[in-house]
Design an enzyme around this catalytic site. Sequence first.
Site, PDB file in Angstrom:
ATOM      1  N   HIS A 168      60.932   8.111  71.215  1.00  0.00           N
ATOM      2  CA  HIS A 168      62.083   8.793  71.817  1.00  0.00           C
ATOM      3  C   HIS A 168      63.030   7.753  72.415  1.00  0.00           C
ATOM      4  CE1 HIS A 168      60.276   9.210  76.188  1.00  0.00           C
ATOM      5  NE2 HIS A 168      60.105   8.006  75.690  1.00  0.00           N
ATOM      6  N   CYS A 187      64.468   2.306  78.574  1.00  0.00           N
ATOM      7  CA  CYS A 187      64.257   3.510  77.757  1.00  0.00           C
ATOM      8  C   CYS A 187      65.533   3.970  77.050  1.00  0.00           C
ATOM      9  CB  CYS A 187      63.712   4.646  78.621  1.00  0.00           C
ATOM     10  SG  CYS A 187      62.083   4.304  79.318  1.00  0.00           S
ATOM     11  N   HIS A 193      61.672   3.869  71.542  1.00  0.00           N
ATOM     12  CA  HIS A 193      60.332   3.296  71.710  1.00  0.00           C
ATOM     13  C   HIS A 193      59.336   4.435  71.598  1.00  0.00           C
ATOM     14  CE1 HIS A 193      61.524   4.773  75.644  1.00  0.00           C
ATOM     15  NE2 HIS A 193      60.237   4.912  75.927  1.00  0.00           N
ATOM     16  N   HIS A 195      55.253   6.397  72.234  1.00  0.00           N
ATOM     17  CA  HIS A 195      54.116   6.651  73.124  1.00  0.00           C
ATOM     18  C   HIS A 195      53.024   7.392  72.370  1.00  0.00           C
ATOM     19  CE1 HIS A 195      56.350   5.598  76.785  1.00  0.00           C
ATOM     20  NE2 HIS A 195      57.347   6.345  76.332  1.00  0.00           N
ATOM     21  N   ASP A 233      54.151  15.267  66.136  1.00  0.00           N
ATOM     22  CA  ASP A 233      53.406  14.049  65.811  1.00  0.00           C
ATOM     23  C   ASP A 233      54.145  13.185  64.787  1.00  0.00           C
ATOM     24  OD1 ASP A 233      51.183  12.340  66.085  1.00  0.00           O
ATOM     25  OD2 ASP A 233      50.236  13.186  64.299  1.00  0.00           O
ATOM     26  N   HIS A 234      54.206  11.886  65.069  1.00  0.00           N
ATOM     27  CA  HIS A 234      54.853  10.907  64.200  1.00  0.00           C
ATOM     28  C   HIS A 234      56.309  11.278  63.916  1.00  0.00           C
ATOM     29  CE1 HIS A 234      50.750   9.478  63.745  1.00  0.00           C
ATOM     30  NE2 HIS A 234      51.241   8.360  63.216  1.00  0.00           N
ATOM     31  N   GLU A 280      52.372  10.511  79.374  1.00  0.00           N
ATOM     32  CA  GLU A 280      53.163   9.664  78.487  1.00  0.00           C
ATOM     33  C   GLU A 280      52.547   8.287  78.340  1.00  0.00           C
ATOM     34  OE1 GLU A 280      57.755   9.614  78.464  1.00  0.00           O
ATOM     35  OE2 GLU A 280      57.193   7.929  79.742  1.00  0.00           O
TER      36      GLU A 280
END
Length: 308
Positions: A168, A187, A193, A195, A233-234, A280
């Site tokens: 994100h 960020c 980046h 998580h 996801d991904h 996170e």
Amino acid sequence: MADISAMALAPHGQGRRCVITRRACFSSSHRYWLPELSSDDNNARFGACALAPGHGHNYELIVSMAGPLDADGMVLNLSEVKHAIREEVTGSLDFRCLNDAWDEFDVSKPEGCLPTTEALVRVIWTRLVPHLPLVALRLYESPGLWADYLGHGMDAFLTLRTHFAAAHRLARPELSQEENERIYGKCARPHGHGHNYLVDVTVRGTIDPRTGMVCDLAALQSLLDDLVVEPFDHTFLNKDVPHFASCVPTAENIALHIADRLATPIRAIGAVLHKVRLQESPNNAAEVYAETPQLNASPTALEAVLAS
């Protein structure tokens, strides 16, 4: 005022209230099988949990107790606590089959129920409460599944943990890069980046007196897979999840969005979404309570269990 001053001056904190916790572990097996159902119905309802001769878990029990400190600076003598837990719980459950260990789980009787995590923690409460000043119990069946019980009749909380990996970028489109960096720091960097997110979804419901469940566990797991893991996801959240095209995907906003997605479907399977916790990183997490009227169901005492 005089009473408060006197308590503050009491030796060793005598008379002041405190919450203490005690951890205990036991290994047990169980099987989900109801004699009034056919083999096909048992298998359809309980899946692999219906397979004979059953399966086992390393259970972890967190016992939370509260009371005033005595003259020795203790709520209770921990040796006595340890003895009560062993005598009333672990001594009769460790290396046993739960279906056979206690009469409450004898499903050959009409009043018997299956030894689910939520049913088991409630029965443990009934056995410990005459001996200890309980305020909350938490029972882990595994690191990804646990139940909380606060002594409220057949009401219990069940938590499932899942996870997803996503990227994100924290930035508001109407602001300049410099302004975004001033708010969000690193960020806000343009390429984002990632998580590895952990998601704990807690539901509240009434324990069924026969199945021992607050809701269909397989159905709850499917909801998490379909509505959280699969779409998130991904992904690059800002670009791949439509909601975050116009909403900054902070941990708080992600947790809120997950709660919004899950609340109605969870109600449809017979439970109420209580809380979503999104972790996170090891240092950052956000929690969203989905049922405001139930906030008082999580007293300060329960926070001691949650931190254990």
